[in-house]
Scaffold this active site. Structure first.
Site, PDB file in Angstrom:
ATOM      1  N   SER A 143       0.841  -1.200   0.000  1.00  0.00           N
ATOM      2  CA  SER A 143       0.000   0.000   0.000  1.00  0.00           C
ATOM      3  C   SER A 143       0.872   1.245   0.000  1.00  0.00           C
ATOM      4  O   SER A 143       1.948   1.250   0.606  1.00  0.00           O
ATOM      5  CB  SER A 143      -0.886   0.028   1.255  1.00  0.00           C
ATOM      6  N   TYR A 157      -2.020  -0.219  10.118  1.00  0.00           N
ATOM      7  CA  TYR A 157      -2.080  -0.814   8.761  1.00  0.00           C
ATOM      8  C   TYR A 157      -0.877  -0.358   7.952  1.00  0.00           C
ATOM      9  O   TYR A 157      -0.230  -1.159   7.267  1.00  0.00           O
ATOM     10  CB  TYR A 157      -3.388  -0.381   8.116  1.00  0.00           C
TER      11      TYR A 157
HETATM   12  P1  NDP Z   1     -11.646  -5.839  -0.745  1.00  0.00           P
HETATM   13  O1  NDP Z   1     -12.197  -5.644   0.621  1.00  0.00           O
HETATM   14  O2  NDP Z   1     -12.418  -5.368  -1.914  1.00  0.00           O
HETATM   15  O3  NDP Z   1     -11.319  -7.415  -0.961  1.00  0.00           O
HETATM   16  C1  NDP Z   1     -10.575  -8.064  -0.001  1.00  0.00           C
HETATM   17  C2  NDP Z   1     -10.340  -9.484  -0.430  1.00  0.00           C
HETATM   18  O4  NDP Z   1      -9.510 -10.115   0.550  1.00  0.00           O
HETATM   19  C3  NDP Z   1     -11.598 -10.320  -0.521  1.00  0.00           C
HETATM   20  O5  NDP Z   1     -11.441 -11.216  -1.596  1.00  0.00           O
HETATM   21  C4  NDP Z   1     -11.625 -11.068   0.807  1.00  0.00           C
HETATM   22  O6  NDP Z   1     -12.288 -12.318   0.748  1.00  0.00           O
HETATM   23  C5  NDP Z   1     -10.156 -11.294   1.035  1.00  0.00           C
HETATM   24  N1  NDP Z   1      -9.808 -11.507   2.429  1.00  0.00           N
HETATM   25  C6  NDP Z   1      -9.950 -10.638   3.456  1.00  0.00           C
HETATM   26  N2  NDP Z   1      -9.517 -11.203   4.599  1.00  0.00           N
HETATM   27  C7  NDP Z   1      -9.098 -12.457   4.271  1.00  0.00           C
HETATM   28  C8  NDP Z   1      -8.560 -13.537   5.013  1.00  0.00           C
HETATM   29  N3  NDP Z   1      -8.350 -13.471   6.345  1.00  0.00           N
HETATM   30  N4  NDP Z   1      -8.243 -14.682   4.347  1.00  0.00           N
HETATM   31  C9  NDP Z   1      -8.449 -14.769   3.019  1.00  0.00           C
HETATM   32  N5  NDP Z   1      -8.964 -13.783   2.266  1.00  0.00           N
HETATM   33  C10 NDP Z   1      -9.286 -12.650   2.904  1.00  0.00           C
HETATM   34  O7  NDP Z   1     -10.199  -5.181  -0.689  1.00  0.00           O
HETATM   35  P2  NDP Z   1      -9.326  -4.470  -1.834  1.00  0.00           P
HETATM   36  O8  NDP Z   1      -9.517  -5.174  -3.099  1.00  0.00           O
HETATM   37  O9  NDP Z   1      -9.554  -3.011  -1.747  1.00  0.00           O
HETATM   38  O10 NDP Z   1      -7.860  -4.723  -1.257  1.00  0.00           O
HETATM   39  C11 NDP Z   1      -7.006  -5.726  -1.793  1.00  0.00           C
HETATM   40  C12 NDP Z   1      -5.589  -5.461  -1.280  1.00  0.00           C
HETATM   41  O11 NDP Z   1      -5.183  -4.164  -1.707  1.00  0.00           O
HETATM   42  C13 NDP Z   1      -5.472  -5.462   0.239  1.00  0.00           C
HETATM   43  O12 NDP Z   1      -4.246  -6.051   0.603  1.00  0.00           O
HETATM   44  C14 NDP Z   1      -5.473  -3.989   0.586  1.00  0.00           C
HETATM   45  O13 NDP Z   1      -4.827  -3.750   1.806  1.00  0.00           O
HETATM   46  C15 NDP Z   1      -4.718  -3.427  -0.596  1.00  0.00           C
HETATM   47  N6  NDP Z   1      -4.936  -2.008  -0.844  1.00  0.00           N
HETATM   48  C16 NDP Z   1      -6.187  -1.528  -1.153  1.00  0.00           C
HETATM   49  C17 NDP Z   1      -6.359  -0.172  -1.381  1.00  0.00           C
HETATM   50  C18 NDP Z   1      -7.690   0.429  -1.706  1.00  0.00           C
HETATM   51  O14 NDP Z   1      -7.818   1.667  -1.668  1.00  0.00           O
HETATM   52  N7  NDP Z   1      -8.704  -0.360  -2.033  1.00  0.00           N
HETATM   53  C19 NDP Z   1      -5.232   0.762  -1.286  1.00  0.00           C
HETATM   54  C20 NDP Z   1      -3.969   0.151  -0.970  1.00  0.00           C
HETATM   55  C21 NDP Z   1      -3.844  -1.193  -0.760  1.00  0.00           C
HETATM   56  P3  NDP Z   1     -13.896 -12.443   0.949  1.00  0.00           P
HETATM   57  O15 NDP Z   1     -14.496 -11.968  -0.339  1.00  0.00           O
HETATM   58  O16 NDP Z   1     -14.162 -13.869   1.169  1.00  0.00           O
HETATM   59  O17 NDP Z   1     -14.268 -11.590   2.098  1.00  0.00           O
END
Ligand code: NDP
Length: 248
Positions: A143, A157
């Site tokens: 991030s 975070y």
């Molecule tokens: P979303 O909330 O849209 O999606 C998160 C995903 O992670 C889902 O598929 C969820 O599964 C899965 N997940 C969450 N917890 C677990 C767990 N314990 N075990 C397995 N799977 C898990 O998030 P984003 O797409 O926005 O984020 C994706 C990545 O990008 C993250 O690492 C986030 O920190 C990073 N990021 C995002 C930013 C943003 O602005 N969106 C900015 C910077 C970084 P399920 O569908 O089953 O819940």
């Protein structure tokens, strides 16, 4: 040594958001996919159908990445891999550190750093040539917070994601001669439900205009960077973090 005919890539958090966009983008680039999710089976099934419609073979596996045993089972069900996108993560909470419950701090570090280490360890064990793999690429989603520190929002975070950058550098050097490249992508603010899930549905509208480009990013813009890093065009890129943040 196993050499799949097509690249075969595992995406954690592949059900929704950035992970789902990565899966669609990699399917268009000719990858077969293993999509891992934790709870949202409906979203995982929907994304799997989308990538299959693009011509990719797709396996869906339920696995909570904070559980090291579940990570091991996930990789054993995935079979031979040429790529891993360690994407699962969440901000979980928005507010100053002094107001953040200690359980939230622990969960945030566990999900965004400890689980990334479990997935990276398993990825190297699966892909490194010295262990019988075909070589491959690990992309971890970090991030932009890792270098801004995210004051007032989620310092815990940001600290965890800074750990991802350190892991990327060190692990890349560890395995550089073993056929595995290790890189990170650091998104800025991206349009997914992560912000609403952390308690601020209006965060995109609040923060988006302050980005130099004046808008939040799309998940597909992050996915394009991931696809390039996984491609042979990035064959000399390892141990670095690529920022996809609209100038911040
Ligand atoms: P979303 O909330 O849209 O999606 C998160 C995903 O992670 C889902 O598929 C969820 O599964 C899965 N997940 C969450 N917890 C677990 C767990 N314990 N075990 C397995 N799977 C898990 O998030 P984003 O797409 O926005 O984020 C994706 C990545 O990008 C993250 O690492 C986030 O920190 C990073 N990021 C995002 C930013 C943003 O602005 N969106 C900015 C910077 C970084 P399920 O569908 O089953 O819940």
């Amino acid at each position: 040594m196993t050499t799949p005919d097509r690249p075969r890539t595992l995406v954690t958090g592949g059900s929704r958001g950035i992970g789902a966009a990565v899966a669609r983008r990699l399917a268009r680039a000719g990858h077969d996919l293993v999509l891992a999710y934790r709870t949202d089976a409906e979203a995982a099934t929907r994304t799997a159908a989308e990538v299959e419609a693009l011509g990719a073979a797709c396996t869906v596996v339920r696995a909570d990445v904070v559980d090291p045993g579940a990570v091991d089972r996930l990789f054993s069900e995935a079979g031979p891999l040429t790529g891993v996108v360690s994407n699962a993560g969440a901000t979980l909470h928005i507010g100053p550190l002094a107001e953040t419950p200690v359980e939230v701090i622990a969960r945030t570090v566990e999900l965004n750093l400890t689980s990334a280490l479990y997935v990276a360890r398993a990825a190297v064990r699966a892909m490194s040539v010295s262990r019988g793999g075909s070589g491959g690429v690990l992309v971890t989603i970090g991030s932009g917070a890792a270098t801004t520190g995210s004051p007032g929002e989620y310092v815990q975070y940001a600290a965890a994601k800074a750990g991802v950058d350190a892991m990327t550098l060190g692990l890349a050097q560890e395995v550089a001669r073993d056929g595995v490249r290790v890189v990170a992508v650091a998104p800025g603010i991206i349009e997914t439900t992560i912000h609403a899930d952390a308690g601020e549905p209006g965060r995109l509208a609040r923060v988006g205009p302050s980005v130099p480009m004046g808008r939040p990013g799309e998940p597909s813009e992050v996915a394009d960077a991931v696809a390039w890093l996984m491609s042979p065009e990035a064959s000399y890129v390892t141990g670095t973090t690529v920022r996809v943040g609209g100038g911040r």
